[in-house]
Scaffold this active site. Structure first.
Site, PDB file in Angstrom:
ATOM      1  N   GLY A 140       0.803  -1.229   0.000  1.00 50.40           N
ATOM      2  CA  GLY A 140       0.000   0.000   0.000  1.00 50.40           C
ATOM      3  C   GLY A 140       0.826   1.265   0.000  1.00 50.40           C
ATOM      4  O   GLY A 140       0.355   2.326   0.373  1.00 50.40           O
ATOM      5  N   LEU A 143       4.353   1.051  -4.318  1.00 48.97           N
ATOM      6  CA  LEU A 143       5.587   0.465  -4.852  1.00 48.97           C
ATOM      7  C   LEU A 143       5.314  -0.809  -5.652  1.00 48.97           C
ATOM      8  O   LEU A 143       6.206  -1.631  -5.848  1.00 48.97           O
ATOM      9  CB  LEU A 143       6.574   0.185  -3.711  1.00 48.97           C
ATOM     10  CG  LEU A 143       7.004   1.426  -2.917  1.00 48.97           C
ATOM     11  CD1 LEU A 143       7.877   1.031  -1.739  1.00 48.97           C
ATOM     12  CD2 LEU A 143       7.738   2.424  -3.811  1.00 48.97           C
ATOM     13  N   GLY A 144       4.089  -0.982  -6.077  1.00 47.27           N
ATOM     14  CA  GLY A 144       3.763  -2.103  -6.962  1.00 47.27           C
ATOM     15  C   GLY A 144       3.838  -3.457  -6.282  1.00 47.27           C
ATOM     16  O   GLY A 144       4.152  -4.462  -6.936  1.00 47.27           O
ATOM     17  N   SER A 146       1.409  -5.280  -5.135  1.00 45.40           N
ATOM     18  CA  SER A 146       0.376  -6.210  -5.628  1.00 45.40           C
ATOM     19  C   SER A 146       0.756  -6.730  -7.010  1.00 45.40           C
ATOM     20  O   SER A 146       0.516  -7.893  -7.324  1.00 45.40           O
ATOM     21  CB  SER A 146      -0.990  -5.525  -5.658  1.00 45.40           C
ATOM     22  OG  SER A 146      -1.027  -4.543  -6.674  1.00 45.40           O
ATOM     23  N   ASP A 204       2.520  -1.223 -13.439  1.00 42.93           N
ATOM     24  CA  ASP A 204       3.158  -1.948 -12.344  1.00 42.93           C
ATOM     25  C   ASP A 204       3.491  -3.381 -12.748  1.00 42.93           C
ATOM     26  O   ASP A 204       4.605  -3.865 -12.502  1.00 42.93           O
ATOM     27  CB  ASP A 204       2.254  -1.964 -11.100  1.00 42.93           C
ATOM     28  CG  ASP A 204       2.136  -0.591 -10.465  1.00 42.93           C
ATOM     29  OD1 ASP A 204       2.537   0.396 -11.116  1.00 42.93           O
ATOM     30  OD2 ASP A 204       1.644  -0.504  -9.329  1.00 42.93           O
TER      31      ASP A 204
END
Lengths: 413, 413
Positions: A140, A143-144, A146, A204
């Site tokens: 969250g 920073l990508g 997920s 991302d």
């Protein structure tokens, strides 16, 4: 069906230049961030599927017969990635127990995993396996994390299924897949991102897949052929912010002062282009101090522009000030208003300087990592090549289903 | 020839927006700064001319017969201001004892005074008089102190000579001259500025003469009809800097990154235009908080842009940070790289807030004045209307020639 054991990893993402400006039709440069997400996949004979996510204290297990009932009727070939199968998503949400709200990280991660697992294996026999994912990335924080998770899942499951071959030759510590396989990994990772984010830009997962640097302009993503690996500090101010609110704030400011703000967006665009040019020069001519001087100047100018857009924060001012006392240049990365910042380190920046800077930033209450940007995208690893502390975590939680709770990720020193 | 006693004053100057950008063909807004320079002129019977400049410990006196020898052959009418009389300047430099270098503040002030005195009175009888000038402005801080001095000299000497009438009616505390007289005062002040600065832009003497706000673009100076009086803090960081070096630095940066920097100049241009528009609205509609919100936003944006141009300084960052903790917005004014900054105060900003802010800034080692911008230009005063502490200084040093040394100007609280 017995699947082979494998280790994969994918990097996080940072925006080097162009955050917010990209929303208004300007170039953004997204780079891979070498804080990686690691996945271990193990074939088992338990007749179950286990997913362990120690970062978020999630350890779940399902019998294969439970999962078989969810297999979509029209399960196509995994080589053809279509639009998200809304019916499967609906069934999975019901299965996992999310109906309307309550889309927390655990539920989203579970949905993405089950969606890819069932889509990839649905046309054949469902294999019994345990997947453990652990990340160096804070979640969250823009920073990508997920996407790195989705990329790891896609690569591992497509590889376990035989849709793509193993990238790793027996004697190699780590290896990457060919372009065609990466395209497929990326498409499936994008499906995962759609489940998690609703309407992701695709940047991302592209960075997680290809690594290096990507140029993002008007929805088009162009991986850049060669970029140098740059040492950086990544700092998480831990100040919470809403990307949506910040994007709206910039838009309001542009509407309020178009003649003042539009030139600023043009200037940010030119910063991205200048940066891309310098980085490309650094890969084909001897790297000099002047290259770094320019990179530092671009960072400073963009940080001022982001302040002009109204997405700065006192915590980010502090980051810039603290690092500047060491001669280091920083800017926010991503949405701003708190969140994360990057600080460029030079090749010659001494370890003692880095250490005292990290200490000073931690004294401000920030998390701080020494890492790099521009490194490789998704990789397959031999067990021996995975960092020991990561291997330890993956093994400890990877033996079965719900296990002992592992302390959540602490920033590495 | 006996001349009448008189008091005049002229304001300093601050750049509200557009410093540096103006060098590259963009608009700048110059405003009068209500830190004023005061002049008292007294007719005497001593047969001498005395000039007292207590700020710079300068107290000089010459016999009229000495000065008569310097009168230029072709002393024209004072109504026609021609180009600088190079021959008179040469003779004066020899007379004062400056041949090549050594052009310190004292010499320049003396040269400007004698030049205007001899030019104005040279075609008739030289009057015996004492001129005392004292300023609230710090010298060499880019606040137009030399122009305020030249404007006061021109107004007082032209008035003493009868070239322009007294502005003051008997019952008035202070009064301004008509447009035509102001034009003449300004022309002679520009001569003084040429002696002191070599190649002045003419902005400083125009602000000292007309007050209010001036729009400066491509060498053209346009006084703006009406502007509101704005409360400000003026802070002198006392960090020395070279305008020449800073101007060159901006130019280098534009040459190095034209595609990044030219939009920034365009944005600064738009800031000046937006500011002019808001200020003009404030004079013809009820002033609201939103007017001040916009003025504050423009100040913040421009300060970031000036940092982008490379003319910021840590002392100015400190100024901005300290004032922002009180909800007040600041920017550098003038050349930057240290020097002075302005902080906008709102009409409702409480005196206690102002006082603690001034204290905090003084604790940083800065000088700080509460004053205003947009006030009147050159004025004639009745003795009764001159602030008591100023009158005291003018009287104490104005009785004759070289007198006791007066402590140099301290910032007012």
């Amino acid at each position: 069906m017995q699947v082979p054991d494998l280790f994969v990893s994918a990097p996080g993402k940072a925006i080097l230049h162009g955050e917010h400006a990209v929303v208004h039709g300007k170039v953004a440069l997204a780079v891979s961030l070498n804080l990686r997400t690691y996945l271990s996949l193990k074939g088992t004979t338990a007749g179950s599927v286990c997913i362990n996510l120690p970062n978020i204290d999630t350890f779940l297990s399902w019998d294969l017969c439970e999962l078989k009932r969810l297999i979509p009727y029209s399960c196509g070939k995994t080589e053809e990635v279509k639009r998200l199968d809304a019916e499967l998503v609906r069934k999975l949400r019901e299965f996992v127990g999310v109906t309307n709200g309550n889309l927390d990280t655990c539920n989203m991660a579970t949905l993405a995993f089950l969606y890819i697992y069932l889509s990839v294996f649905g046309s054949g026999e469902l294999p019994s396996l345990t997947v453990t994912v652990w990340s160096e990335l804070p979640t969250g924080a823009g920073l990508g994390s997920s996407a790195a998770y989705s990329v790891c899942l896609s690569a591992a499951l497509l590889c376990a299924n035989g849709t793509i071959p193993a990238a790793l030759k027996e004697w190699e510590p780590a290896a990457r897949w060919c372009q065609e396989d990466l395209e497929l990994i990326n498409s499936w990772a994008f499906q995962g991102e759609m489940i998690i984010h609703g309407n992701p830009s695709g940047v991302d997962n592209a960075v997680g897949t290809w690594g290096g640097m990507l140029r993002f302009l008007a929805g088009k993503i162009i991986p850049l052929s060669r970029v140098p690996l740059l040492r950086i500090l990544l700092t998480n101010t831990k100040v919470p912010r809403s990307t949506k609110v910040l994007v709206a704030r910039v838009k309001d400011k542009i509407n309020k002062f178009p003649s003042i703000m539009n030139p600023v967006l043009d200037s940010v665009d030119a910063i991205s282009c200048n940066c891309e040019k310098v980085l490309s020069e650094m890969t084909c001519e001897p790297i000099t101090g002047e290259h770094y001087n320019i990179l530092e100047e671009l960072i400073d100018i963009n940080q001022h522009h982001l302040n002009v857009m109204g997405v700065g924060h006192t915590s980010l001012d502090t980051l810039c000030r603290v690092t500047l006392t060491k001669g280091l240049h920083s800017k926010l990365t991503g949405a701003g208003g708190g969140g994360c910042g990057i600080t460029l380190l030079r090749p010659e920046t001494e370890s003692s300087v880095v250490q005292t800077t990290v200490k000073d930033l931690k004294d401000c209450g920030f998390d701080c990592w020494e890492t790099s940007i521009g490194g490789p995208g998704v990789q397959q690893h031999s067990a021996a090549s995975v960092k020991e502390e990561v291997l330890e975590i993956l093994k400890r939680t990877g033996r079965g289903g719900q296990q002992e709770c592992v302390a959540s990720l602490e920033p590495l020193d």
